[in-house]
Design a protein around this motif. Sequence first.
Motif, PDB file in Angstrom:
ATOM      1  N   ASP A  61       0.806  -1.240   0.000  1.00  0.00           N
ATOM      2  CA  ASP A  61       0.000   0.000   0.000  1.00  0.00           C
ATOM      3  C   ASP A  61       0.830   1.277   0.000  1.00  0.00           C
ATOM      4  O   ASP A  61       0.275   2.376   0.090  1.00  0.00           O
ATOM      5  CB  ASP A  61      -0.959   0.057   1.202  1.00  0.00           C
ATOM      6  CG  ASP A  61      -2.201  -0.817   0.999  1.00  0.00           C
ATOM      7  OD1 ASP A  61      -2.320  -1.436  -0.070  1.00  0.00           O
ATOM      8  OD2 ASP A  61      -3.042  -0.867   1.912  1.00  0.00           O
ATOM      9  N   MET A  62       2.161   1.167  -0.123  1.00  0.00           N
ATOM     10  CA  MET A  62       2.974   2.388  -0.133  1.00  0.00           C
ATOM     11  C   MET A  62       2.644   3.254  -1.353  1.00  0.00           C
ATOM     12  O   MET A  62       2.495   4.482  -1.236  1.00  0.00           O
ATOM     13  CB  MET A  62       4.464   2.038  -0.122  1.00  0.00           C
ATOM     14  CG  MET A  62       5.386   3.261  -0.167  1.00  0.00           C
ATOM     15  SD  MET A  62       5.212   4.370   1.255  1.00  0.00           S
ATOM     16  CE  MET A  62       6.151   3.465   2.481  1.00  0.00           C
ATOM     17  N   GLU A  63       2.521   2.639  -2.521  1.00  0.00           N
ATOM     18  CA  GLU A  63       2.201   3.398  -3.737  1.00  0.00           C
ATOM     19  C   GLU A  63       0.856   4.101  -3.578  1.00  0.00           C
ATOM     20  O   GLU A  63       0.715   5.292  -3.906  1.00  0.00           O
ATOM     21  CB  GLU A  63       2.163   2.441  -4.935  1.00  0.00           C
ATOM     22  CG  GLU A  63       1.803   3.111  -6.257  1.00  0.00           C
ATOM     23  CD  GLU A  63       2.892   4.037  -6.776  1.00  0.00           C
ATOM     24  OE1 GLU A  63       2.552   5.112  -7.319  1.00  0.00           O
ATOM     25  OE2 GLU A  63       4.082   3.695  -6.609  1.00  0.00           O
ATOM     26  N   LYS A  64      -0.101   3.396  -3.057  1.00  0.00           N
ATOM     27  CA  LYS A  64      -1.439   3.952  -2.868  1.00  0.00           C
ATOM     28  C   LYS A  64      -1.412   5.128  -1.895  1.00  0.00           C
ATOM     29  O   LYS A  64      -2.028   6.179  -2.133  1.00  0.00           O
ATOM     30  CB  LYS A  64      -2.360   2.842  -2.336  1.00  0.00           C
ATOM     31  CG  LYS A  64      -3.838   3.169  -2.355  1.00  0.00           C
ATOM     32  CD  LYS A  64      -4.634   1.943  -1.911  1.00  0.00           C
ATOM     33  CE  LYS A  64      -6.129   2.228  -1.974  1.00  0.00           C
ATOM     34  NZ  LYS A  64      -6.920   1.073  -1.485  1.00  0.00           N
ATOM     35  N   ILE A 156     -13.875  10.120   6.111  1.00  0.00           N
ATOM     36  CA  ILE A 156     -12.534  10.665   5.902  1.00  0.00           C
ATOM     37  C   ILE A 156     -11.626   9.544   5.414  1.00  0.00           C
ATOM     38  O   ILE A 156     -11.800   8.381   5.797  1.00  0.00           O
ATOM     39  CB  ILE A 156     -11.980  11.280   7.220  1.00  0.00           C
ATOM     40  CG1 ILE A 156     -10.704  12.098   6.953  1.00  0.00           C
ATOM     41  CG2 ILE A 156     -11.721  10.205   8.267  1.00  0.00           C
ATOM     42  CD1 ILE A 156     -10.244  12.901   8.173  1.00  0.00           C
ATOM     43  N   ASP A 157     -10.676   9.865   4.538  1.00  0.00           N
ATOM     44  CA  ASP A 157      -9.675   8.882   4.132  1.00  0.00           C
ATOM     45  C   ASP A 157      -8.673   8.705   5.269  1.00  0.00           C
ATOM     46  O   ASP A 157      -8.269   9.677   5.923  1.00  0.00           O
ATOM     47  CB  ASP A 157      -8.942   9.342   2.875  1.00  0.00           C
ATOM     48  CG  ASP A 157      -9.784   9.158   1.616  1.00  0.00           C
ATOM     49  OD1 ASP A 157     -10.772   8.400   1.677  1.00  0.00           O
ATOM     50  OD2 ASP A 157      -9.458   9.782   0.592  1.00  0.00           O
ATOM     51  N   MET A 158      -8.253   7.459   5.468  1.00  0.00           N
ATOM     52  CA  MET A 158      -7.329   7.170   6.554  1.00  0.00           C
ATOM     53  C   MET A 158      -6.187   6.292   6.049  1.00  0.00           C
ATOM     54  O   MET A 158      -6.413   5.256   5.414  1.00  0.00           O
ATOM     55  CB  MET A 158      -8.056   6.479   7.714  1.00  0.00           C
ATOM     56  CG  MET A 158      -7.216   6.362   8.977  1.00  0.00           C
ATOM     57  SD  MET A 158      -8.105   5.551  10.344  1.00  0.00           S
ATOM     58  CE  MET A 158      -9.499   6.643  10.556  1.00  0.00           C
ATOM     59  N   ILE A 159      -4.972   6.723   6.330  1.00  0.00           N
ATOM     60  CA  ILE A 159      -3.770   5.931   6.045  1.00  0.00           C
ATOM     61  C   ILE A 159      -3.218   5.451   7.383  1.00  0.00           C
ATOM     62  O   ILE A 159      -2.884   6.269   8.246  1.00  0.00           O
ATOM     63  CB  ILE A 159      -2.699   6.755   5.292  1.00  0.00           C
ATOM     64  CG1 ILE A 159      -3.223   7.200   3.926  1.00  0.00           C
ATOM     65  CG2 ILE A 159      -1.412   5.955   5.142  1.00  0.00           C
ATOM     66  CD1 ILE A 159      -2.315   8.187   3.212  1.00  0.00           C
ATOM     67  N   PHE A 174      -8.074   3.346   3.889  1.00  0.00           N
ATOM     68  CA  PHE A 174      -7.697   3.653   2.513  1.00  0.00           C
ATOM     69  C   PHE A 174      -6.383   2.946   2.163  1.00  0.00           C
ATOM     70  O   PHE A 174      -6.231   2.389   1.071  1.00  0.00           O
ATOM     71  CB  PHE A 174      -7.549   5.170   2.337  1.00  0.00           C
ATOM     72  CG  PHE A 174      -7.150   5.573   0.946  1.00  0.00           C
ATOM     73  CD1 PHE A 174      -8.108   5.756  -0.040  1.00  0.00           C
ATOM     74  CD2 PHE A 174      -5.815   5.759   0.614  1.00  0.00           C
ATOM     75  CE1 PHE A 174      -7.740   6.102  -1.328  1.00  0.00           C
ATOM     76  CE2 PHE A 174      -5.433   6.106  -0.675  1.00  0.00           C
ATOM     77  CZ  PHE A 174      -6.406   6.289  -1.654  1.00  0.00           C
ATOM     78  N   ALA A 175      -5.425   2.984   3.086  1.00  0.00           N
ATOM     79  CA  ALA A 175      -4.142   2.302   2.885  1.00  0.00           C
ATOM     80  C   ALA A 175      -3.598   1.887   4.245  1.00  0.00           C
ATOM     81  O   ALA A 175      -3.807   2.575   5.245  1.00  0.00           O
ATOM     82  CB  ALA A 175      -3.138   3.212   2.173  1.00  0.00           C
ATOM     83  N   GLY A 203       9.186   7.008   0.621  1.00  0.00           N
ATOM     84  CA  GLY A 203       8.301   6.785  -0.519  1.00  0.00           C
ATOM     85  C   GLY A 203       7.780   8.084  -1.094  1.00  0.00           C
ATOM     86  O   GLY A 203       7.702   8.257  -2.319  1.00  0.00           O
ATOM     87  N   LEU A 204       7.441   9.021  -0.228  1.00  0.00           N
ATOM     88  CA  LEU A 204       6.937  10.316  -0.676  1.00  0.00           C
ATOM     89  C   LEU A 204       8.023  11.095  -1.409  1.00  0.00           C
ATOM     90  O   LEU A 204       7.772  11.721  -2.455  1.00  0.00           O
ATOM     91  CB  LEU A 204       6.421  11.103   0.526  1.00  0.00           C
ATOM     92  CG  LEU A 204       5.698  12.414   0.235  1.00  0.00           C
ATOM     93  CD1 LEU A 204       4.517  12.200  -0.698  1.00  0.00           C
ATOM     94  CD2 LEU A 204       5.231  13.062   1.539  1.00  0.00           C
TER      95      LEU A 204
END
Length: 662
Positions: A61-64, A156-159, A174-175, A203-204
């Motif tokens: 899920d790093m790319e996502k 809300i999206d959550m990583i 989400f990831a 990754g970022l």
Amino acid sequence: MNKRWEILPIDEKKQILLEKNLHISSSLAEILTRKNLDENSAKLFLNPTKIPYHDPFLLKDMEKACQRLLLALKNKEKICIYGDYDVDGVSSTALLMTVFTKLGFNIDYYLPDRHSEGYGLHIESLQKLIPKYDLLITVDCGITALDEVDYAKDKIDMIITDHHLPREILPDAFAIINPTQTQCIYPNKNLCGVGVAFKLCQGLYQSLNKDIHELENYLDIVALGTIADIVPLVDENRRIVKKGLANIQNLGIKTLIEICNYDENNITTGHIGFGVAPRLNAAGRLTHASIAVELLLATDKQTARQKALYLDEENKQRQEIVEDIFHEAVKKIEENNLQENKIIIVVGENWHEGVIGIAASRLQEKYYRPIIIIATKDNIGKASCRSIDGLHMKNALTYCEQDLMVYGGHSKAAGFTIDLAKLDDFISHMQTYANEHLTDEDLIPIYQVETVLTPQDITMDFIEELSLLEPFGMGNPKPQFVCQNLLVTKSMKMGKENNHLRFNFAYNNTQYTAIGWHMADVADDINNKYVDILFQPELNHWNDHTYLQFKLSDLRQSKRKISYLEEFPAYDTIGKIYLCLRNQEKKYGQSIFSLKDCQALLKQIYNLNLSDYSIKQCLIILSEINILTINQDKIKLLSLPNQKIDIKNSPTFAKRFNLQKL
């Protein structure tokens, strides 16, 4: 308490190759061989700054996650970092705040309160945060928050970034970035929370086509959490800690180091683990962890010093509370004979839940049993657990999950909340689990010995060479050695409370000094006696002088006159005896020797003094592989063998390959 000293045998041929090819001492080569390192991996181990980072996109899920962050950056969305109140969570929060702010994100953070909210995500907290933010990123938590993520997913999206062990079902976020989750192929499963956050930063950076090596400016923060969370210091964790401690730039960390009176240019994992980290932890244990984050984000010295001094005072208060709980717990244990159980469960009303984990660690050291401390208040118990090899604490809690409200953790450390109406059932179930999974042998602490040495092997150069093994920590403990049959010439108690031990011992007409913290009870028993010691060699700096010192982990009176080194001569020693005899044969045609001849040749060629017993053991081994014959004191070399001979074919030499209990 009975203690066992164990030395695991190694392939001495591999040891000699490492010694030769890496130009290191035989003792250092032995340590590296015991770690099962070949030449290339040993080179990296000794040069951890060259250990390569793994590709962050190997994390599931790093790319996502990175694509979602790029969208948030483009749209100037508001992001909240949801952290935790221990050092790992605090450093994770500070790292993402620092890096994301530099990259231009609209970023904020939130830490739950240990006392009113507890660990991890909470629906009540999410209800406050969701209206304010567009994206939520957890650090060091979230992997078991099924209900909380389910509540938030449509709002809300959550990583989730975490390193704790997941359950069978994962949150519907989400990831999820967690190297321990199923189907994640990331090689390093030993990252802590801030380690995972660091990989997200990498990754970022790669997604933004930035040089990830710029992130090494923040490795001091990553090293802080990595050390404090006691994850194995192997693989890239080793690089992180080595480089982080060598280049401390964070003003908050520097200020805490100053308050601890440490030398900023010589910071070790011990300084972080026992000085810096406890002060950062103190805020989350007693009040609120936000001040620890504020310290790590401080940009001016006055603010940093003010917050560091506050944490220092909080830490002093924490120490007093821990001391009180520890002594109360010991009293309860002794009065109720709880130490006779295979697991110790001790309950205290109104004990401070923020510090019971520290008290549990101390009890675990004292009794060498799995420890559970439960602090009770208003019919609810909050617990901290510490375990030993042989009992996986999280699995044990899973066995008792019908008794618990919430729980989580690792093999060695965990926590839970319980309704006190279920307490008796829980204790019964946990005792059953412990009795089924722990043997009496499991309850004897084992000290791993790297090698047996003589005191004269301990030199300034030897200690300097050992520093190549740093950083020390879980997965790479500071090496411990044994010396045997040492005559104690002067033993005394020392310290304000006379609870420490200091003694001198003689070896080959040289005097040495040993220090044993909290070992004063044996001071009178060992005077003028022979002892075996388990120790870590160190340098003691005093009055502008530097002294060699033997820091004791354990000691006992010598039980036998024949030492391990005599009983099990090293491959190298056996080889030297053989070469002495064979060279004498080549030069002078001599093929028959006496024991005295062997002693004289060893002294002349290698300046090596061996006892009669040790030389005889070497000769027996050589005779068993048909290199020579022995008839009383008559030693006869045989003809050179036509084929290569394996010394392991000697039954006497092969004895070492059974586990040795010293």
